[in-house]
Motif scaffolding. Structure first.
Motif, PDB file in Angstrom:
ATOM      1  N   LEU A 283      42.733   3.860 -20.212  1.00 22.05           N
ATOM      2  CA  LEU A 283      43.352   5.090 -19.698  1.00 22.05           C
ATOM      3  C   LEU A 283      44.484   4.796 -18.729  1.00 22.05           C
ATOM      4  CD1 LEU A 283      40.292   7.438 -19.053  1.00 22.05           C
ATOM      5  CD2 LEU A 283      42.099   7.753 -20.738  1.00 22.05           C
TER       6      LEU A 283
ATOM      7  N   SER B 278      48.625   9.643 -28.004  1.00 16.99           N
ATOM      8  CA  SER B 278      47.790  10.705 -27.445  1.00 16.99           C
ATOM      9  C   SER B 278      46.396  10.705 -28.053  1.00 16.99           C
ATOM     10  CB  SER B 278      48.463  12.063 -27.668  1.00 16.99           C
ATOM     11  OG  SER B 278      48.680  12.283 -29.056  1.00 16.99           O
ATOM     12  N   ASN B 279      46.285  10.357 -29.350  1.00 24.13           N
ATOM     13  CA  ASN B 279      44.946  10.350 -29.962  1.00 24.13           C
ATOM     14  C   ASN B 279      44.075   9.260 -29.361  1.00 24.13           C
ATOM     15  OD1 ASN B 279      46.702   8.465 -31.231  1.00 24.13           O
ATOM     16  ND2 ASN B 279      45.268   8.251 -32.936  1.00 24.13           N
TER      17      ASN B 279
ATOM     18  N   ILE C 268      44.324   8.230 -26.205  1.00 23.86           N
ATOM     19  CA  ILE C 268      43.959   8.735 -24.886  1.00 23.86           C
ATOM     20  C   ILE C 268      42.814   9.741 -25.003  1.00 23.86           C
ATOM     21  CG2 ILE C 268      44.783  10.056 -22.897  1.00 23.86           C
ATOM     22  CD1 ILE C 268      45.920   7.255 -23.041  1.00 23.86           C
ATOM     23  N   GLU C 269      42.883  10.613 -25.962  1.00 23.06           N
ATOM     24  CA  GLU C 269      41.845  11.632 -26.152  1.00 23.06           C
ATOM     25  C   GLU C 269      40.504  10.992 -26.489  1.00 23.06           C
ATOM     26  OE1 GLU C 269      43.352  14.231 -29.118  1.00 23.06           O
ATOM     27  OE2 GLU C 269      44.998  14.997 -27.860  1.00 23.06           O
ATOM     28  N   LEU C 270      40.530   9.996 -27.385  1.00 24.90           N
ATOM     29  CA  LEU C 270      39.286   9.320 -27.758  1.00 24.90           C
ATOM     30  C   LEU C 270      38.700   8.560 -26.575  1.00 24.90           C
ATOM     31  CD1 LEU C 270      37.189   8.432 -29.817  1.00 24.90           C
ATOM     32  CD2 LEU C 270      38.760   6.608 -30.546  1.00 24.90           C
ATOM     33  N   THR C 271      39.573   7.877 -25.839  1.00 27.01           N
ATOM     34  CA  THR C 271      39.113   7.127 -24.656  1.00 27.01           C
ATOM     35  C   THR C 271      38.495   8.071 -23.631  1.00 27.01           C
ATOM     36  OG1 THR C 271      40.910   5.551 -24.988  1.00 27.01           O
ATOM     37  CG2 THR C 271      39.804   5.507 -22.862  1.00 27.01           C
ATOM     38  N   GLU C 272      39.158   9.166 -23.366  1.00 29.83           N
ATOM     39  CA  GLU C 272      38.644  10.142 -22.404  1.00 29.83           C
ATOM     40  C   GLU C 272      37.293  10.678 -22.864  1.00 29.83           C
ATOM     41  OE1 GLU C 272      38.998  12.588 -18.885  1.00 29.83           O
ATOM     42  OE2 GLU C 272      40.206  10.911 -19.595  1.00 29.83           O
ATOM     43  N   SER C 273      37.176  10.954 -24.152  1.00 31.26           N
ATOM     44  CA  SER C 273      35.919  11.483 -24.696  1.00 31.26           C
ATOM     45  C   SER C 273      34.774  10.491 -24.513  1.00 31.26           C
ATOM     46  CB  SER C 273      36.102  11.810 -26.180  1.00 31.26           C
ATOM     47  OG  SER C 273      34.870  12.181 -26.764  1.00 31.26           O
TER      48      SER C 273
ATOM     49  N   THR D 229      40.910  17.357 -14.040  1.00 28.60           N
ATOM     50  CA  THR D 229      40.414  18.246 -15.091  1.00 28.60           C
ATOM     51  C   THR D 229      39.032  18.737 -14.693  1.00 28.60           C
ATOM     52  OG1 THR D 229      39.354  16.467 -16.311  1.00 28.60           O
ATOM     53  CG2 THR D 229      41.680  16.917 -16.819  1.00 28.60           C
TER      54      THR D 229
ATOM     55  N   ASN E 121      36.274  18.497 -16.262  1.00 30.60           N
ATOM     56  CA  ASN E 121      35.271  17.466 -16.565  1.00 30.60           C
ATOM     57  C   ASN E 121      35.270  16.368 -15.512  1.00 30.60           C
ATOM     58  OD1 ASN E 121      34.207  18.574 -18.944  1.00 30.60           O
ATOM     59  ND2 ASN E 121      35.873  17.722 -20.193  1.00 30.60           N
TER      60      ASN E 121
END
Length: 887
Positions: free
Chosen positions: A321, A328-329, A331-336, A382, A384
């Motif tokens: 991160l 962006s995909n 980053i989204e997967l890592t964040e998830s 955020t 979360n």
């Protein structure tokens, strides 16, 4: 010869033989090791049909190892090519005999198996892949049985031990190697990758399939997992990270006997260095959040290993991160994934066992560091992440509480000290939360504090937690690492603090009677003294607490001594607001102003009296704080002059009487000498408090301190041979000079003469500093030049003598000489700066100036110390100018 070697080894290792015979045997063994043919004898001894004792076998392999290591280092005299072939054949013959499928002999001890694996590894380094390309095939053949691959447990276990030994030799990054060894190891690893790695990876997988659930297969499966975990750091990760392979290892997590080893292996796999995109793909493939949530965490050791694994996963995700340029995909997967794994990490943070909690500290730290970086870049939290941050803070608060099974032992209990160490690290995390979101910090900490101050049934641990958090909160207003509104604190933060402090002073928590709560209370009121500047009516209440059994009269020595210091700090900070409480204060603490020095019973050398050699170590310095406090209290403007004088005498007269009594009894008695030292120190500290009070010094007050100066001089004349008396006299006179001014000057030459006569090398630094202070204090006074004129010759003679003594090589002596040189040059600088440089050119010091110039040149040119060089280069031209003017 073999029997002779065996006998020598047995004698060398036996504890019950004649020392001379033992030494003879050890010499024989050493000579055998150093000889060119010793390895041949020992290899034959190791191979003997009559199996020798493990100790003899171990020694034999050591000698063979030495020969192999010499050959590895380039010495070809010990082992030629034919010798290497003989060693290979011999080792393989022994292994087939002892570890082959048909072997019926007793299994070698584990340490012998490891030693054999090490010897084979040394040979491997010399022969693979050039002269022994079938190395792995040959050992896999030994590990097979009746045509079934990997079915011979004895041979298979040795094979795995060899693989572990190979990793240690060619790939362990913790071992420092020469450049040649590094290059050699790199070539060997490349050869393994090309010729054998795919095969070995398949073998490991098959071993796990065959032996994980087989009776007696635990040790084989465990060692196989260790091999995978160590080798994975330098092999192609794709050979291991496949759905089939990973499902096998994940399946082993359900095996109670092997799950710890499986978890360690997974941790090593995750630790593999790779590109962020590859690491993310790996973590996603392994589906850790689901797997980890299904693990039974009913074993402390296994839980700790899982925590370590979760920590590594979170750290890697946070690193991804933190990358600046990722799709962006990604980053989204890592964040998830992080949002799924961090709650697991936080649950480990909350674990009752600190070792488990500590495993996730790096992940928690990295998460908070990420949020702080993003706050600086004005990236908002955020929802979360806000929830995770809140969860981290609440967990930290729970972990900061004393465990129900733990009590307070004032730093004398190991388990408590470990908890306090953990607490200090958690406190740093809490400060980070405050820097990220001030509102979260303020709201949650204030809730904990207020709950601890609420009336009702309260457990001391809960109250202690609240006071600890109040201290953390107040520190946060001043600490640059905590609240973002540094130094002053936001209006909300300051308002909440003031409210909590009002609730604290209005509560009855001190009725709980726990010493740690009492100590926290005292620390808090001192730490927040500015609060009392706006609430001065509360000061008498706090002072009452200080002088009670809660504070300076506590039954707990640790609390009592600390309270003496805190009382001094409270008085010093609020002296302008305390008013005329001098008589009440002296009545309240007067019983604590009684000095009684004690020599430790173990001090057999009665002539060696140390200033800190008291039985109640630390309490005397603490008691001095009380003397300074009462000196300040009775010297504030609100105290009438008449009352100040009366109270002054109440403090000083018992000390005068005690000095007189102790001098009569001293006669070299360490107890009496130390008592005089303590009395003089008390006078000097009391004088400092009188000055600090701010009240103008009256003549009657000066008269009392003139009496004190004479009492000190009498003590010095009587006991000048004792270093502690000289030290205390310097200390006290330095603090009485501001009170007495020129009235004390007639005493100064006598004082300096006594001090210098007995002054040793270690004291010279302090003595020069003291004289420099006096020359500055009496700058312009007509007697100062006369005093210095008579002092410089004997002082500089003592300095030159001390610096001419040879240093015996000890670091302490070298440091002492360096310190003397610095002090000497600083002293000369001080004379020049205070307008007293001309004393160096006086008639009495005609020859001295030349010696001083020579010494400055010598010390600054021969010393490697930068400070000495700088001082010397600064002083020298000014001294030359004085010399010119004299001429």
């Amino acid at each position: 010869m073999e029997d002779q070697v065996e006998q020598a080894v047995e004698i060398a290792l036996s504890p019950n033989v004649d020392p001379a015979l033992k030494q003879q045997a050890m010499t024989f063994c050493t000579q055998l090791k150093d000889s060119n043919d010793g390895w041949q004898i020992c290899l034959s001894l190791f191979m003997s049909e009559r199996k020798r004792s493990p100790a003899v076998q171990f020694f034999s392999l050591q000698v063979v190892d030495d020969a192999l290591v010499k050959r590895l280092s380039g010495d070809e005299k010990v082992l030629d090519s034919e010798s290497l072939v003989n060693i290979k054949n011999a080792l393989l013959s022994y292994i087939r005999r002892e570890y082959g499928p048909q072997s019926t002999s007793a299994t070698d001890a584990v340490f012998m198996q490891n030693k054999l694996a090490q010897t084979i590894t040394y040979f491997f380094l010399l022969s693979y892949p050039n002269t022994w390309p079938t190395f792995y095939d040959d050992f896999l053949d030994i590990a097979s049985q009746n045509g079934a691959q990997l079915a011979n447990p004895r041979g298979l276990l040795l094979f795995l031990r060899i693989l572990l030994a190979q990793h240690d030799e060619i790939a362990d990054n913790l071992i420092i190697r020469s450049n040649d060894a590094g290059k050699r190891n790199g070539l060997i690893k490349d050869a393994i990758r090309v010729h054998d790695m795919a095969k070995l990876a398949n073998v490991w997988r098959e071993i796990l399939i065959l032996w994980t659930s087989r009776d007696g297969g635990y040790l084989i499966a465990e060692n196989c997992l260790k091999v995978i975990g160590t080798w994975v750091s330098w092999i192609d990760i794709s050979l291991i990270v496949t759905p089939t392979y990973m499902s096998i290892i994940f399946g082993i997590l359900g095996n109670e006997a092997l799950r710890g080893a499986a978890c360690d292996t997974l941790s090593e796999i995750i630790s593999k260095k790779m590109k962020p995109s590859d690491k993310l793909e790996l973590i996603n493939l392994l589906n850790f959040p689901v797997t980890l949530s299904q693990l039974p965490l009913n074993d402390i050791e296994f839980t700790e290993k899982v925590a370590r694994l979760v920590n590594l996963l979170c750290i890697d995700l946070i690193k991804i991160l933190d990358e600046k340029q990722l799709p962006s995909n990604f980053i989204e997967l890592t964040e998830s994934l992080l949002l799924q794994l961090l709650p697991i990490a936080i649950s480990f943070l909350a674990n009752e066992y600190d070792d488990t909690s500590s495993e996730v500290f790096p992940a928690i730290n990295d998460f908070l560091s990420l949020l702080r970086k993003e706050k600086k870049r004005n990236i908002p939290l955020t929802p979360n992440r806000h929830g995770l941050l809140l969860s981290v803070l609440k967990t930290i608060i729970l972990k900061l509480r004393y465990d129900n099974a733990m009590d307070w032992h004032s730093g004398t209990d190991d388990s408590e000290n470990e908890f306090l160490e953990i607490r200090s690290r958690l406190r740093i995390f809490q400060d980070s939360v405050a820097a990220i979101d001030e509102d979260i910090f303020i709201d949650n900490i204030s809730n904990v504090v207020r709950a601890s101050l609420t009336e009702g049934k309260r457990e001391w641990r809960d109250v202690e937690l609240g006071l600890f958090e109040l201290g953390a909160y107040s520190d946060g207003l001043r600490n640059s690492a905590a609240l973002p509104t540094k130094g002053q604190g936001s209006p909300k933060a300051v308002e909440v603090l003031n409210t909590m402090l009002l609730e604290l002073t209005g509560s009855n928590i001190l009725s709980i009677g726990h010493p740690l709560i009492n100590l926290h209370y005292l620390e808090l009121v001192v730490k927040n003294s500015k609060f009392f500047e706006s609430h001065p009516t509360l000061i008498p209440q706090v002072l009452d607490v200080f002088v009670s059994s809660v504070g300076v009269h506590s039954n707990y020595v640790h609390v009592q001594v600390r309270a003496w210091f805190l009382f001094y700090r409270f008085i010093k900070q609020l002296k302008s607001l305390i008013g005329n409480i001098a008589e009440l204060a002296l009545n309240a603490v007067g019983d604590l102003l009684v000095i009684k020095a004690e020599i430790p019973s173990q001090n057999d050398n009665e002539s060696d009296v140390s200033a800190d050699g008291t039985a109640d170590t630390g309490t005397f310095d603490g008691r001095l704080n009380l003397f300074e406090s009462v000196g300040t209290i009775m010297s504030v403007e609100a105290v009438p002059n008449e009352m100040q004088l009366v109270l002054l005498k109440r403090v000083l007269e018992p000390i005068f009487a005690d000095i007189e009594s102790s001098l009569r009894e001293s006669q070299g008695d360490p107890q009496s000498i130390l008592q005089v030292h303590h009395d003089i120190m008390a006078i000097g500290t009391f004088a400092r408090g009188v000055i600090d009070g701010g009240k103008a010094i009256t003549e009657p007050v000066r008269e009392q301190f003139l009496l004190a100066s004479r009492a000190i001089l009498i003590s010095l004349e009587t006991l000048s041979s004792n270093e502690v008396i000289r030290e205390a006299s310097r200390f006290a006179f330095a603090r009485m000079v501001p009170i007495l001014g020129e009235q004390i000057f007639p005493e100064i030459p006598v004082l300096l003469s006594k001090l210098l006569t007995e002054c040793n090398g270690a004291e010279l630094v302090d003595f020069m500093s003291f004289v420099g202070q006096l020359s500055h204090s009496f700058k312009g006074y007509q007697g100062t030049m006369e005093m210095l004129n008579s002092l410089l010759n004997p002082l500089f003679s003592r300095i030159f003598y001390s610096l001419s003594l040879p240093v015996d090589g000890s670091t302490d002596e070298e440091i002492q000489q360096t310190d003397i040189k610095k002090a000497y040059l600083s002293f000369i600088t001080g004379l020049l700066n205070n307008g007293a440089g001309s004393v160096l050119a006086s008639e009495a010091n005609q020859a001295l100036l030349d010696s001083v110039l020579q010494s400055v040149v010598h010390y600054s040119s021969t010393s490697s110390d930068a400070t000495i060089k700088k001082l010397g280069s600064s002083v020298y031209p000014r001294l030359v100018e004085i010399q010119k003017n004299r001429a």
